[in-house]
Design a protein around this motif. Sequence first.
Motif, PDB file in Angstrom:
ATOM      1  N   ARG A   3       0.949  -1.145   0.013  1.00  0.00           N
ATOM      2  CA  ARG A   3      -0.022   0.074   0.134  1.00  0.00           C
ATOM      3  C   ARG A   3       0.952   1.373   0.074  1.00  0.00           C
ATOM      4  N   SER A   4       0.225   2.325  -0.204  1.00  0.00           N
ATOM      5  CA  SER A   4       1.044   3.463  -0.381  1.00  0.00           C
ATOM      6  C   SER A   4       1.930   3.985   0.850  1.00  0.00           C
ATOM      7  N   GLN A   6       2.601   6.573   3.272  1.00  0.00           N
ATOM      8  CA  GLN A   6       2.433   7.817   3.854  1.00  0.00           C
ATOM      9  C   GLN A   6       3.171   8.443   5.091  1.00  0.00           C
ATOM     10  N   GLU A 362       6.781   9.466   1.844  1.00  0.00           N
ATOM     11  CA  GLU A 362       5.544   9.430   1.022  1.00  0.00           C
ATOM     12  C   GLU A 362       6.223   9.989  -0.173  1.00  0.00           C
ATOM     13  N   ASP A 365       8.384   7.169  -1.815  1.00  0.00           N
ATOM     14  CA  ASP A 365       7.507   5.953  -2.369  1.00  0.00           C
ATOM     15  C   ASP A 365       6.715   6.100  -3.763  1.00  0.00           C
ATOM     16  N   LEU A 366       6.524   7.463  -3.889  1.00  0.00           N
ATOM     17  CA  LEU A 366       5.921   7.851  -5.140  1.00  0.00           C
ATOM     18  C   LEU A 366       6.884   7.922  -6.329  1.00  0.00           C
ATOM     19  N   ARG A 369       7.615   4.375  -7.695  1.00  0.00           N
ATOM     20  CA  ARG A 369       6.995   4.013  -8.733  1.00  0.00           C
ATOM     21  C   ARG A 369       7.108   3.616  -9.873  1.00  0.00           C
ATOM     22  N   THR A 411      -3.016   1.763  -5.376  1.00  0.00           N
ATOM     23  CA  THR A 411      -2.200   1.835  -4.778  1.00  0.00           C
ATOM     24  C   THR A 411      -1.418   0.377  -4.472  1.00  0.00           C
ATOM     25  N   THR A 412      -2.475  -0.603  -4.512  1.00  0.00           N
ATOM     26  CA  THR A 412      -1.869  -1.724  -4.440  1.00  0.00           C
ATOM     27  C   THR A 412      -2.002  -2.750  -5.696  1.00  0.00           C
TER      28      THR A 412
END
Length: 468
Positions: A3-4, A6, A362, A365-366, A369, A411-412
């Motif tokens: 999951r994202s 944060q 956060e 993580d973005l 991707r 997000t998953t």
Amino acid sequence: MPRSIQSTQPPLKFIPQRLNLLVLQIVRWLLPIALRFRTRPWLPAGIVKIEAKNVEVLAELYQQFQAGKIRFLLAFRHPEVEDPLCMLYLLSRIVPQVARQKGITLQSLVHSYFLYDRGMTVWAGKWLGWLFSLLGGVPVRRGRRLDRQAIQNARELFANGELPIAVAPEGGTNGHSGIVSPLEPGVAQMGFWCVEDLQKANRSETVIVVPIAIQYHYVEPPWSKLDWLLSKLEADSGLKISEIDSGNSEEIYYQRLSRLAEYLITEMEEFYRRFYHQDIPKTISTDESTSANQVLIARLHRLLDKALQVVEQYFGVQGQGNFIDRCRRLEEAGWSYIYRDDLPDINALAPFKRGLADWIAEEADLRMRHMRIVESFVAVTANYIQEQPTAERFAETVLLVFDMLSRIQNTTLPGRPRLGLRQAEITVGEPISVTERFTNSQGDRQASKQAVSDLTKDLQNALEKMIR
């Protein structure tokens, strides 16, 4: 894909190996069920049959290992996430069975320690690290220049452990049964270290690396499921309804896949031009001999390069090496922003500093991707399907496209759709003696580096020959 993220996370601690024979036996009992129903208990579309070739070689090696004559490492291909399950099936069921048939006496457990990517516990959950630890697993941070704790543990187990050790020299899955990704030098280096450790201890065991190939085939070609999945991907991407005639011929599927790929590449090129200010020309230099498919692959590779540059610029990482090398470095850079080794107690931070740490985690993580999308396509080539237009190769490529769209839309990352029952084919290759090569590795640093390179190249060739 997790999951994202944060908020900042505690450091990724090393998970020590602590093999538990009871847990191992339970997993062995459950193995056929895990192979058949992995990740989707309600959908019987997993692996229903595993065949193996040249297994008597492996049985004899275990006999020699148990007699204290050799130390060996299993270097296995890693095209799919099911590979470790197939390796466990090979060691727990097929090798003992063949040993009995051939009259080869095995005195103790047929199993192996193994290395696994520490990142698996990030997306799968902490329970996986607990389980792998009890099954004999040693976690490795792939992107670290030198993961000292993992290397020391693996080196100790290789030279002195009660079992052999298994490593995937590709370092990760590539989604292609018919393509071996460039091997990392770790297996070869571990082999030479083991010889060195044995000689220092005045021990005479021979050190061996055993190449093992794994390939997958559908029991029945899943053309109708492929048609369904292609239609779903076309709809999800916003591609207009195809005017290609309906039917089940390989050429029609190839046209649909090529059309979808060109559309997605065009969309992603514009995405990076507009929102990440990347200089991506709308044409690509070619000559008369360049096919449309080669142009498409060239555009794909250019796009992957630009996507990685976006992440490298953010993290301040130099873009050196092939796509796989760059992805490994970016993964470690991202983790250093999320799993903060410099913040052993994140709960003790002042609210302001905690807010800054969460913010950077956060954003990291973005950014990562982009790298995850690139990871899915590192092994894609211009001629993979054209060389052998089988249902397996179509399915592998279409599923990579599914992964990409899933990562962008969610997000998953949802479980891949099951296209049909599959069978695995495992081939045990001819053992490679590291001890015989050890003399050539002695001397200056260049000689050692060349010996590692030569062994890695020979291992790559051996794996490639076994999947042709």
